[in-house]
Design a protein around this motif. Structure first.
Motif, mmCIF file in Angstrom:
data_model
loop_
_atom_site.group_PDB
_atom_site.id
_atom_site.type_symbol
_atom_site.label_atom_id
_atom_site.label_comp_id
_atom_site.label_asym_id
_atom_site.label_seq_id
_atom_site.Cartn_x
_atom_site.Cartn_y
_atom_site.Cartn_z
ATOM 1 N N GLU A 32 -19.683 54.279 2.243
ATOM 2 C CA GLU A 32 -19.930 53.982 3.650
ATOM 3 C C GLU A 32 -20.137 55.315 4.360
ATOM 4 N N ILE A 34 -21.147 57.275 7.865
ATOM 5 C CA ILE A 34 -21.358 57.267 9.305
ATOM 6 C C ILE A 34 -21.967 58.606 9.700
ATOM 7 N N LYS A 74 -27.126 54.424 6.100
ATOM 8 C CA LYS A 74 -26.073 54.954 6.963
ATOM 9 C C LYS A 74 -25.972 54.151 8.257
ATOM 10 N N ARG A 75 -24.897 54.413 8.998
ATOM 11 C CA ARG A 75 -24.780 53.932 10.370
ATOM 12 C C ARG A 75 -24.782 55.145 11.297
ATOM 13 N N SER A 76 -25.479 55.022 12.418
ATOM 14 C CA SER A 76 -25.634 56.143 13.345
ATOM 15 C C SER A 76 -24.787 55.939 14.593
ATOM 16 N N PRO A 380 -30.735 54.168 9.981
ATOM 17 C CA PRO A 380 -30.424 53.642 11.310
ATOM 18 C C PRO A 380 -31.356 54.181 12.377
ATOM 19 N N GLU A 384 -27.724 53.654 16.786
ATOM 20 C CA GLU A 384 -27.777 52.197 16.673
ATOM 21 C C GLU A 384 -26.399 51.551 16.543
ATOM 22 N N HIS A 385 -25.467 52.243 15.917
ATOM 23 C CA HIS A 385 -24.187 51.621 15.591
ATOM 24 C C HIS A 385 -23.020 52.170 16.409
ATOM 25 N N GLU A 388 -20.701 49.365 17.645
ATOM 26 C CA GLU A 388 -20.084 48.705 16.494
ATOM 27 C C GLU A 388 -18.972 49.549 15.894
#
Length: 410
Positions: A32, A34, A74-76, A380, A384-385, A388
């Motif tokens: 995961e 980030i 990824k999450r941004s 991402p 975007e995240h 969240e």
């Protein structure tokens, strides 16, 4: 099937390709990841619109390959690390992470309080990873670098591929060329550090520099120079084949394509090659009927091979040479690499759905586990995240709004 890095949490404070590519590889392996981006500008690479003179984006779409490649999976989170209001969020993310990954220069890390000691004070067990241009120590430790400078130019590749009589330096063959190799190297270092932590309880600071990766890539020649105690003279390569082997070199076909021959045992492969290409008499020619003679008369043999290769098309030679056991390869451009049947058979050209729902393709990272190609998800969009991820940390909507008003988050 879960990847080998499933359960590993990576916090990335990096931009461009070199270090983010490592995060992408780890995401391919199941981690995961980030990605922290500047709250206003995002990753600086998002602003690049041309690469090697070509459009870097897909018209009418958010799909940008040079962002997708090193940032997929990824999450941004848009976070202003220089804003005190963002610090509690950063620290909570650090507490929850196994790996902290950055390519910020020492001065920037000190200003933002994200240096190794700062991060370790929050999470003593974290694996701290620094990617740099020229290494963590020495006179250039605080000097920025790209793969064109640190890897290609200073690492020896540029000099190694530029002919002595050239009127210009040979450029890298692809964008982010050294960056991509460096990212893969970092991912391997992180895997080793995580193994060490799992088996001994000891954590690590991992350092990888573009210069170091460049020197590793050219080590064969560098090691020769170190042994000789002087620069290695750059010799003009024969027009055809090598100085002692006509079956080791590139040859032009009748339709101006290239075939690369690398049959390192000329005595073994010469008779077969002559038979396959329809010139069996050359195998018993008194100039070439022993290994020693082939090597001694390599220039003459190379000229004959060049003449033979110029007599058929690229497609014809791909069929003909496949009948032999010697090593050769078609010289492919970027489009042909993307269509390569072996890459596709092994799942190394992977499908990914972009933000608009369109099916795209990307090159997959080259390491596979249990014969399973990675399942890619898109990179991402900027920040975007943010909502969240911050909600996962326990922030309320009011706290989120307050951070955004303060300019601490996007």
């Amino acid at each position: 099937m879960p990847g080998p890095m499933t359960g590993v949490r990576v916090l990335e404070v990096a931009q461009y390709t070199f270090v983010p590519a490592a995060g992408a590889v780890l995401a391919d392996w199941g981690a995961e990841v980030i990605k922290i981006e500047h709250a206003e500008r995002g990753d600086a690479q998002r602003g690049i619109v041309k690469m090697l003179g070509n459009d870097a984006y897909s018209a009418g779409s958010s799909f940008v390959p040079m962002m997708e490649g090193p940032n997929r999976g990824k999450r941004s989170v848009g976070l202003a690390l220089d804003n005190p209001a963002a610090r509690p969020v950063l620290e909570e993310l650090v507490r929850r992470s196994d790996v902290f990954l950055t390519n910020y220069l020492p001065s920037a890390r000190a200003k933002l309080r994200i240096d190794a000691d700062d991060i370790r004070a929050i999470n003593p067990d974290i694996v701290y990873v620094r990617g740099s241009g020229f290494g963590a120590r020495g006179p250039d430790a605080d000097k920025g670098g790209y793969d064109s400078t640190a890897f290609w130019a200073r690492g020896g590749s540029a000099a190694g591929v530029t002919p002595p009589d050239a009127d210009r330096l040979v450029r890298m063959p692809a964008g982010a060329y050294g960056d991509s190799m460096g990212g893969m190297t970092i991912a391997g270092g992180i895997a080793a550090a995580l193994y060490r932590r799992a088996t001994t309880g000891e954590t690590s600071i991992v350092d990888v520099s573009l210069l170091g990766v460049g020197a590793w890539a050219t080590q064969s020649t560098v090691n020769l120079a170190l042994m000789a105690g002087r620069p290695i003279p750059q010799k003009v390569r024969p027009r055809h084949g090598s100085a002692s082997n006509p079956l080791s070199g590139s040859y032009r076909t009748s339709d101006d394509r290239w075939i690369e021959l690398t049959m390192l045992q000329p005595g073994r492969y010469w008779p077969e090659f002559c038979a396959v290409v329809g010139r069996p008499e050359l195998a018993v020619d008194e100039r070439f009927d022993t290994t020693a003679k082939i090597m001694a008369n390599a220039a003459e043999a190379g000229a004959l091979v060049a003449e033979i290769m110029a007599g058929r098309t690229f497609a014809e030679w791909c069929t003909v040479l496949a009948r032999g056991s010697g090593q050769w390869a078609a010289v492919q451009d970027a489009w042909e690499v993307g269509q390569d049947p072996s890459l596709r058979a092994n799942g190394l050209i992977a499908r990914v759905t972009d933000a608009e729902g369109a099916e795209r393709e990307l090159v997959a990272s080259p390491v596979q586990f249990d014969e399973a190609p990675p399942a890619l998800t898109r990179a991402p969009q900027f920040a975007e995240h943010t909502d969240e991820v911050l909600r996962e940390l326990g922030l309320t909507d009011d706290e989120l709004i307050a951070m955004k008003i303060a300019g601490a988050a996007t």
